[in-house]
Design an enzyme around this catalytic site. Structure first.
Site, mmCIF file in Angstrom:
data_model
loop_
_atom_site.group_PDB
_atom_site.id
_atom_site.type_symbol
_atom_site.label_atom_id
_atom_site.label_comp_id
_atom_site.label_asym_id
_atom_site.label_seq_id
_atom_site.Cartn_x
_atom_site.Cartn_y
_atom_site.Cartn_z
ATOM 1 N N GLY A 221 1.022 -1.681 -0.305
ATOM 2 C CA GLY A 221 -0.114 0.113 0.034
ATOM 3 C C GLY A 221 0.981 1.539 -0.164
ATOM 4 O O GLY A 221 2.033 0.910 -0.445
ATOM 5 N N SER A 222 0.610 1.802 0.621
ATOM 6 C CA SER A 222 0.925 3.387 0.700
ATOM 7 C C SER A 222 2.486 3.138 1.082
ATOM 8 O O SER A 222 2.950 4.364 1.638
ATOM 9 C CB SER A 222 -0.128 4.968 1.286
ATOM 10 N N THR A 223 2.873 2.496 1.741
ATOM 11 C CA THR A 223 4.318 2.627 2.046
ATOM 12 C C THR A 223 5.168 2.737 1.294
ATOM 13 O O THR A 223 6.091 3.523 1.210
ATOM 14 C CB THR A 223 3.965 1.799 3.237
#
Length: 501
Positions: A221-223
């Site tokens: 995801g956004s990591t």
């Protein structure tokens, strides 16, 4: 000599030759296999004749050997039970060793070449000093907190992992995988009991034997936006540069729009890179990734450690616990050209991008450590059976430098903004500068999302003291915020335990 006798003589010579060859084959080629066979009872008795060395962390024995009255003189014992299972592994009678018990088996058993002097001395003294002792890097306090917080997470996740490292050295401070298992039944001298315990664990659909911190690969995801932001900073974009955003964006060739997690996130047509990281702007990073190109993103991910297939975690040399490789996956059309839709999804940590929790902690550690990514390790020291001689002491070693110091500084500022002003507030620690990045990743249409957090803590002097990754599998709503909260707790524990740093 007549012909029949000559033929008999030739046959006898051939048979003797075959017998001689077979004896040599058994002696030199099959000796180890027969010696180590589970059916070789004499080897089992010899293996348990001497006391196996301890595995310790922070002055606490995590694996010990206790004397018995049975045929096998010593039995392995794990006082911490499931808390350290995926690090220590187990030493069974009729199964293969796992974990540190496997990678340091020779030293623990006393058969290592390093201990030849100790064995030679025993020949004259008549003593049986047993195996050497393995000292780990783990912080007992951080490990306790990681295990307890992961197991009692507030979103009801049943699977997950936590790993924390010292960004300056790569020393692993905590490593927990959920669900875990009690290794003690697997070390039982009752073969039926040990086999039954193993079969139960192996058949469990939750896969408790799996070390998720090192071997689970899921969409981050956004990591993953930290990797994309690093590529942007190296290609003419600063943290104050305005990039296209908006509430929705449809990539070329795709009929499916990319939206932000909430309509209030990045509603304007443009935002700065700093704001895009802080608010986790999907539309901004999707367009940014397409602008940078697939090869640029893939190369930057490789520089952070993606695609590495030979990384192990044990000593700083060869050997150790095996890790899975993190992958960026395909971003192409069948004809080999770049697929903008796949590239856009990959830029927000979806599509075919997969990452291990270890890789997440290593990314955060490199950002915290001025761009220097240290090789992770678990074994701090190897001590002789009498503990007077050290045969190995870990010396920190750089693995790679994915970004320069200036890019690392900019990334740190953006990640600190995530914790102070954005989605990672629950990771904050009083008196320390904490940076991080949350991530919510889709798993399947009918399953809850995964929750991620990667982050670091700096002391008042700006020195990095811990970097962490928390992954909560299928955590659903609030998963990334809960991952951030757990990460803050684990880093706080590592900071409070000088023995773990």
């Amino acid at each position: 000599m007549n012909a029949p006798l000559r033929r008999v003589g030739v046959v006898v010579m051939v048979l003797f030759g075959l017998l001689f060859a077979n004896l040599n084959w058994v002696q030199f080629q099959k000796a180890d296999e027969y010696r180590n066979s589970d059916y070789n009872g004499r080897v089992q008795v010899a293996d348990y004749k001497s006391k196996r060395g301890n595995i310790e962390a922070g002055g606490t024995a995590l694996a010990t050997s206790k004397e018995t009255n049975g045929k096998l003189k010593f039995q392995r014992n794990y006082p911490g039970g499931a808390k350290y299972a995926h690090v220590l592994g187990y030493k069974p009678v009729n199964l293969a060793e796992t974990g540190i018990e496997r990678v340091e088996n020779d030293f623990l058993a006393g058969t290592s070449d390093n201990l030849i002097g100790d064995r030679f001395k025993d020949m004259f003294t008549g003593d049986d000093t047993g195996g050497g002792n393995v000292l780990l890097t783990l912080s007992k306090r951080a490990q306790d907190v990681a295990y307890d917080q992961l197991g009692n997470n507030q979103v009801g996740a049943k699977k997950g992992a936590v790993i924390a490292v010292d960004p300056r050295t790569g020393a692993v401070q905590a490593l927990v995988s959920m669900p875990s298992f009690d290794p003690n039944p697997l070390a039982s001298h009752d073969g039926a009991e040990a086999t039954a315990a193993f079969n139960k664990l192996e058949k469990d659909p939750a896969e408790p034997l799996k070390n998720r911190a090192l071997s689970e690969t899921l969409p981050p995801g956004s990591t993953f936006k930290i990797v994309v932001a690093a590529a942007a900073l190296e290609n003419g974009i600063s943290k104050t540069t305005q990039i296209p955003a908006g509430p929705s964006w449809t990539p070329p060739t795709s009929g499916s729009p990319i939206r932000n997690a909430d309509p209030s996130i990045c509603p304007g047509r443009q935002v700065t890179l700093m704001e895009a990281v802080t608010k986790s702007c999907n539309t901004g990073f999707a367009q940014l990734g397409v602008r940078l190109g697939a090869e640029t993103l893939k190369e930057k991910a490789r520089q952070f450690g993606f695609e590495q297939e030979d990384l192990t975690v044990g000593q700083l040399g060869e050997g150790g616990l095996r890790t899975e490789a993190s992958r960026t996956g395909d971003m192409q059309n069948p004809d080999g050209s770049t697929d903008p839709a796949a590239l856009a999804q990959s830029s927000i940590g979806q599509n075919n991008v997969t990452m291990t929790p270890l890789e997440g902690a290593m990314i955060a550690g490199a950002v915290a450590n001025n761009g220097s990514q240290m090789r992770p390790y678990l074994v701090r020291q190897l001590l002789a059976p009498d503990r007077t001689t050290s045969y190995y002491t870990a010396k920190a070693r750089e693995l790679r430098q994915p970004v320069n110091a200036q890019v690392a500084t900019d990334l740190r500022e953006m990640m600190v903004s995530v914790v102070e002003n954005g989605t990672g507030r629950k990771a904050a620690i009083n008196g320390y500068t904490v940076g991080g990045k949350t991530g919510t990743a889709q798993s399947a249409p009918d399953r809850p999302d995964h929750g991620w957090f990667i982050g670091f803590a700096l002391d008042k002097s700006g020195t990095p003291v811990s970097a962490v990754c928390v992954m909560l599998e299928q955590a659903g709503s609030g998963g990334s915020a809960e991952a951030a909260r757990i990460a803050g707790q684990v880093m706080r524990a590592a900071i409070a335990d000088p023995g773990g740093r």
